[in-house]
Design an enzyme around this catalytic site. Structure first.
Site, PDB file in Angstrom:
ATOM      1  N   ASP A 111       3.839  -5.467  -4.391  1.00  0.00           N
ATOM      2  CA  ASP A 111       3.717  -4.160  -5.759  1.00  0.00           C
ATOM      3  C   ASP A 111       4.169  -5.096  -6.442  1.00  0.00           C
ATOM      4  OD1 ASP A 111       2.706  -2.534  -2.897  1.00  0.00           O
ATOM      5  OD2 ASP A 111       5.067  -2.219  -2.637  1.00  0.00           O
ATOM      6  N   GLU A 130      -4.027   4.517  -5.714  1.00  0.00           N
ATOM      7  CA  GLU A 130      -2.707   4.717  -5.282  1.00  0.00           C
ATOM      8  C   GLU A 130      -2.012   3.670  -6.460  1.00  0.00           C
ATOM      9  OE1 GLU A 130      -1.421   2.865  -1.389  1.00  0.00           O
ATOM     10  OE2 GLU A 130      -2.648   0.892  -1.871  1.00  0.00           O
TER      11      GLU A 130
END
Ligand code: FUB
Length: 328
Positions: A20, A227
């Site tokens: 991420d 997301e």
């Protein structure tokens, strides 16, 4: 036995697992704020319980391909009074001489909120605020600094990210999704307060549209928001990019305002090795890059990822050329 795949890029660090990646360039240095993946006995499920991360590191480099420095731990879950577990995808912002680390975590009731921790240095250590940001919920925060000096947080994620549990305005411990032909669950935006540790307004939904102006539907898994929101600006256009989750793409949509609406344009990054796909986009030394992760180092274990970067290109018409992490 399956043949080894060839990759366009190699992991930026290989002694810890990272995921991420949120990238920012400050003072000529590239800082990457990743999740820090760890081994766990927790079985894999649709809520993402196997993503059991508990702390953050910061990576930094002064030239692409150069040495990558690892700051070590800059914030641990034990130093965040309200947070119990699951320190998921973070981001950071700089305002004046202060640096702000934004992160999601589950509280002691199992509910995701977004916290913030402050430092005098981009590589920490960071000191957490005692409570999550008031009015924050769900996960995957990113804070975009606009060219006029305003800051906006984009956030949210469905399934394990719990955004579908907030559609009534308050948390309901039961998933509630729209019908397939209704608009998809929307990501959120809130302007940041001057103090950078609060919202200046109630979070608002962001509209993601098809090219014909209709809202992207919940049943359109190839295009709907899942997301990993990220925003960058190129030639005065705002690019809202995100993961499509169970279809594993990083998609993007463009608009004229930080609040959207954003119109779907296509795919930035095709599926990588591993279930999740999560990225950021930033310009460093005159070249635009996508920062992303895959699971090359762990041989495909979805919760043990490694961050990478590769160049991307904006075409003259404003579209982004689609890239693939595999070279073969
Ligand atoms: O790293 C945990 C979660 O996996 C992130 O918050 C999601 O975006 C996905 O990458």
């Amino acid at each position: 036995m399956a043949a080894e795949r060839e990759y366009v890029s190699q992991p930026l660090v290989s002694d810890i697992y990272t995921a991420d990646p949120s990238a920012h360039v400050w003072n000529d240095t590239l800082y990457i704020y990743p999740s820090h993946d760890i081994e766990t006995e927790i079985p894999m499920d649709d809520t993402g319980a196997h993503f059991a991360m508990r702390d953050y590191h910061v990576l930094s480099l002064t030239e692409a391909g150069g040495e990558v420095k690892d700051s070590g731990v800059v914030l641990d879950v034990d130093d965040v009074p309200w947070a119990e577990k699951q320190m998921w995808a973070p981001d950071a912002a700089k305002k004046g001489d202060k640096y702000y680390l934004y992160f999601p975590a589950k509280d002691y009731d199992g509910i995701f909120h977004i916290g913030v921790a402050v430092s005098d240095s981009p590589t920490g250590p960071f000191t957490a605020e005692p409570k999550p940001i008031e009015g924050s919920y769900s996960m995957d925060p990113t804070v975009y600094e606009d060219t006029d000096g305003e800051y906006y947080m984009y956030f949210g994620g469905i399934w394990g990210g719990q955004l579908q549990r907030w559609t009534s305005g308050e948390y309901i411990a039961e998933d509630s999704y729209p019908a397939d032909d209704e608009p998809a669950v929307a990501p959120l935006i809130a302007k940041m307060g001057d103090d950078m540790v609060s919202f200046a307004e109630e979070p608002k939904e962001i509209m993601l549209l098809n090219s014909d102006g209709t809202p992207i539907k919940h049943g359109d898994n190839e295009k709907r928001f899942f997301e990993a929101a990220w925003v960058h600006k190129y030639n005065d256009t705002y690019y809202f990019s995100y993961s499509t989750g169970d279809t594993h793409n990083i998609a993007y949509a463009t608009g004229d305002s930080p609040y959207g609406p954003f119109t779907y344009q296509g795919v930035v990054l095709e599926p990588v090795l591993g279930w999740t796909n999560h990225h950021s986009i930033a310009e460093f030394n005159g070249q635009w890059y996508v920062f992303y992760h895959d699971t090359q180092l762990s041989g495909g274990q979805t919760h043990l990822r490694n961050v990478k970067m590769m160049p991307i290109h904006h075409n003259a018409d404003g579209t982004i050329e689609t890239v693939n992490a595999f070279a073969d």
